[in-house]
Design a protein around this motif. Structure first.
Motif: not given
Length: 92
Positions: A72-84, A50-56
């Motif tokens: 925002n993209w970098i922070l979102r990736k870090r957030l996903y890691k943290l949440l996981n 979803y993130s990459v599709d939005s960017m493209w």
């Protein structure tokens, strides 16, 4: 053979629908189950898609990505890691 952008987008849409239909048929806990992969779970894979599709989509539409979008993209990736990691720790 060179495919048009429209054909590529139609294929992309079709492929995403196929993936979602397959996942819909899986047991509920499978999407959060940890797997040995670059992405730790199916739900994280779809968040990434979803993130990459939005960017493209922005790029294809001519919208220039700002530095804030990149951050925002970098922070979102870090957030996903943290949440996981939190999810995995609470399920143990």
């Amino acid at each position: 053979m060179v495919l048009s952008v429209e054909t590529k987008l139609k294929y992309h849409h079709w492929a995403n629908l196929k993936l979602l239909q397959h996942i819909k048929g899986l047991k509920e806990d499978v999407s959060a189950k940890e797997v040995k992969s670059i992405f730790p779970s199916l739900s994280v894979i779809f968040k990434h898609i979803y993130s990459v599709d939005s960017m493209w989509l922005k790029r294809i539409s001519g919208v220039k990505a700002s530095i804030l979008d990149a951050v925002n993209w970098i922070l979102r990736k870090r957030l996903y890691k943290l949440l996981n990691s939190f999810t995995n720790n609470t399920n143990s």
